[in-house]
Design a protein around this motif. Structure first.
Motif, PDB file in Angstrom:
ATOM      1  N   UNK A 116       0.824  -1.207   0.000  1.00 10.47           N
ATOM      2  CA  UNK A 116       0.000   0.000   0.000  1.00 10.47           C
ATOM      3  C   UNK A 116       0.860   1.260   0.000  1.00 10.47           C
ATOM      4  N   UNK A 117       2.018   1.199   0.651  1.00  6.68           N
ATOM      5  CA  UNK A 117       2.931   2.347   0.655  1.00  6.68           C
ATOM      6  C   UNK A 117       3.496   2.599  -0.734  1.00  6.68           C
ATOM      7  N   UNK A 118       3.813   1.521  -1.469  1.00  9.72           N
ATOM      8  CA  UNK A 118       4.345   1.698  -2.822  1.00  9.72           C
ATOM      9  C   UNK A 118       3.310   2.311  -3.750  1.00  9.72           C
ATOM     10  N   UNK A 119       2.031   1.995  -3.529  1.00 11.40           N
ATOM     11  CA  UNK A 119       0.992   2.570  -4.386  1.00 11.40           C
ATOM     12  C   UNK A 119       0.695   4.021  -4.027  1.00 11.40           C
ATOM     13  N   UNK A 120       0.524   4.296  -2.725  1.00 11.81           N
ATOM     14  CA  UNK A 120       0.200   5.653  -2.289  1.00 11.81           C
ATOM     15  C   UNK A 120       0.676   5.801  -0.852  1.00 11.81           C
ATOM     16  N   UNK A 121       1.712   6.592  -0.653  1.00 15.36           N
ATOM     17  CA  UNK A 121       2.298   6.713   0.679  1.00 15.36           C
ATOM     18  C   UNK A 121       1.350   7.407   1.646  1.00 15.36           C
ATOM     19  N   UNK A 122       0.397   8.194   1.127  1.00 14.38           N
ATOM     20  CA  UNK A 122      -0.543   8.893   2.006  1.00 14.38           C
ATOM     21  C   UNK A 122      -1.660   7.989   2.516  1.00 14.38           C
ATOM     22  N   UNK A 123      -1.810   6.826   1.922  1.00  7.74           N
ATOM     23  CA  UNK A 123      -2.885   5.928   2.349  1.00  7.74           C
ATOM     24  C   UNK A 123      -2.523   5.142   3.605  1.00  7.74           C
ATOM     25  N   UNK A 124      -1.289   5.209   4.062  1.00  4.13           N
ATOM     26  CA  UNK A 124      -0.826   4.461   5.224  1.00  4.13           C
ATOM     27  C   UNK A 124      -0.365   5.453   6.280  1.00  4.13           C
ATOM     28  N   UNK A 125      -0.734   5.193   7.527  1.00  2.00           N
ATOM     29  CA  UNK A 125      -0.370   6.079   8.630  1.00  2.00           C
ATOM     30  C   UNK A 125       1.054   5.759   9.082  1.00  2.00           C
ATOM     31  N   UNK A 126       2.016   6.485   8.489  1.00  2.00           N
ATOM     32  CA  UNK A 126       3.416   6.295   8.854  1.00  2.00           C
ATOM     33  C   UNK A 126       3.836   7.229   9.990  1.00  2.00           C
TER      34      UNK A 126
END
Length: 520
Positions: free
Chosen positions: A235-245
């Motif tokens: 999910x991070x590779x697709x869209x880094x904003x979609x994951x709460x890092x």
């Protein structure tokens, strides 16, 4: 005589109220409703396995002797244990490993039937016939107001994912792993710790048969934990904003690293206890002793596999932070899309609404004519189809259709020099082997013969400055024209450059004949 008091009417027991001690109904708590929903989802995940036994009667043949649910569980088990962090299990390899289990259920049946059963079970677990290749179940929960609400639960058991080089591999989902261990939506960390403690206690008490089952469940939980991390990184590779890092993923990585460190300590201690139990088993022909040692040896392999998977999980956890920073840089500084999307409201709807119908119709007609895509062709009429099928084919010639005569056009001769000029130039360049000449003298002789001939002689002389000795040698030529520059400038009215020395070299005919004989 007084009549007895009427008996208290019990409250109605329905899905939205439960009786309290005082008789007042109360809605079920969220914990109880969530527990019921978890059990309903767990039951839904086993439905595709039971459905296999219900639908095996639809197969062409007698397949009642096969236990399809057992084969399905074995397939899920094989895919789970054969998939890695980045890759999955091979489809054909899983079918091959399922064949012995299928053949054991019906040993008298042909191998082709065993293979068909294995492929049928695996394809149904993938749910090949559906559009999204997933399953859907409907269950009910209670809302905050006590009303009954139906919800859809979409899940998959085995997924097909693309691999390197155009290959496709199989991976089991969290739901499939939960079907194996007999639970659903269980916290991975707590379940892993419980499984490790249970495994250690069983080994210390010598119950290796139960310990093997606990070890397999611990390994399934390890696979599930790695699958959670893999999905987060994808999910991070697709869209880094979609994951709460900022909070969620760093906390998960820290907990996972602590989890891996604890598991290393537990698994090494468990491995020591297993080896001790195996080595302390008495030697002899006692069947119980042999079974005890066999169980201990299998447990050693399982715990070693758990340690290997934890090592791989730890390496991926350490790479998660650099991967996030690299993806953040890549996605933040990526060039914008070459074409912007269409704003239907701002570019079409808002400008069209104030217009009269006559003017707006032209705009909408032009938009929908180009925005609705390709049109479906009209269906063929039954009468035309029957006539086309019943019309006998036309007779065809044995040699096929007659080929048309091609129109041949004579190519014009656009060469600058004629055959006579070429023969004259070759005559001038046919020099004795011991008498080379200067290019200036050859040009003067050629100019006296023909005004155009010096150009052809100069061209052949320049070409002779780099003669193809190897080609002439292989073709059996006796002589070879060559030209050498000794630094003398060319003094001519039409040409400049070096006044080449042009001569004829003799090739080794005897050596050529010997080479051809050896090659033959």
């Amino acid at each position: 005589m007084t009549s007895p008091a009427p008996a208290a009417v019990p409250p109605q027991l329905n899905g939205s109220s439960l009786p309290r001690a005082g008789g007042t109904p109360v809605a079920p708590g969220p914990a109880a409703d969530e527990g019921l929903a978890r059990r309903l989802r767990a039951l839904a995940c086993t439905a595709p396995l039971h459905d296999l036994d219900a639908r095996k009667a639809n197969l062409a043949g007698e397949y009642g002797c096969y236990a399809m649910a057992e084969v399905a569980l074995a397939a899920i088990d094989l895919v789970t244990l054969n998939m890695d962090f980045d890759t999955g299990a091979d489809h054909e390899q899983i079918v091959a490993r399922l064949l012995p289990r299928v053949a054991a259920q019906a040993p008298g049946r042909p191998p082709a039937e065993h293979e068909r059963v294995a492929r049928w079970v695996l394809e149904n677990l993938i749910n090949v016939g559906s559009v999204d290749r997933g399953f859907r179940a409907v269950y009910g929960t209670f809302g905050p107001d006590g009303s009954y609400v139906r919800r859809d639960y979409d899940f998959k058991l085995i997924e097909e994912l693309p691999g390197h080089g155009g290959t496709v591999f199989l991976r089991t989902t969290d739901e499939a792993v939960n079907v194996l261990v007999g639970a659903l939506d269980t916290d991975v960390t707590s379940a892993q710790i419980a499984a490790e403690v249970k495994l250690e206690v069983l080994i210390s008490r010598g119950r290796l048969a139960d310990a093997q089952l606990a070890a397999e469940q611990a390994r399934y939980r390890t696979v599930q934990y790695a699958e959670t991390l893999r999905k987060t990184l994808d999910a991070t590779r697709r869209n880094v904003r979609a994951v709460d890092w900022l909070h969620q993923v760093p906390d998960m990585i820290a907990e996972a690293l602590d989890h891996v460190a604890d598991r290393y300590r537990h698994e090494n201690a468990i491995l020591t206890n297993i080896r001790k139990a195996r080595d302390e088993a008495e030697t002899g022909n006692d069947p119980k002793t042999a079974e005890h040692k066999r169980r201990a040896a299998e447990l050693v392999d399982i715990v070693k596999d758990c340690i290997r998977r934890h090592t791989q999980l730890q390496s991926r956890l350490l790479e998660a932070g650099p991967l996030f920073r690299a993806e953040q840089d890549r996605q933040a500084f990526a060039p914008p899309a070459a074409r912007s999307g269409l704003d239907l409201y701002g570019q079409l709807l808002a400008p069209v609404l104030p217009l009269p119908v006559e003017q707006a119709g032209r705009v909408t007609d032009a938009f929908f004519a180009r925005g609705t895509g390709l049109r479906t062709p009209t269906s063929v009429r039954v009468g035309d189809l029957v006539e086309m099928l019943l019309t006998p084919p036309a007779e065809r010639e044995h040699l096929g259709a007659e080929m048309p005569e091609p129109d041949l056009i004579t190519t014009p001769d656009d060469s600058r020099f004629s055959e006579a000029q070429l023969a004259s130039a070759m005559e001038l360049l046919d020099l004795p082997a011991d008498a080379p000449r200067r290019l200036s003298g050859l040009l003067a002789d050629a100019r006296r013969r023909d005004p155009e001939l010096p150009y052809l002689v100069a061209l052949l002389a320049v070409h002779a400055a780099s003669p193809s000795v190897g080609s002439a040698y292989r073709q059996g030529e006796q002589t070879l024209l060559f030209a050498v520059d000794d630094g003398t400038p060319l003094d001519d009215v039409e040409f400049g450059g070096a006044d080449l020395i042009v001569g004829t070299a003799l090739l080794d005919a005897a050596g050529m004949a010997a080479d051809r004989t050896e090659a033959a």
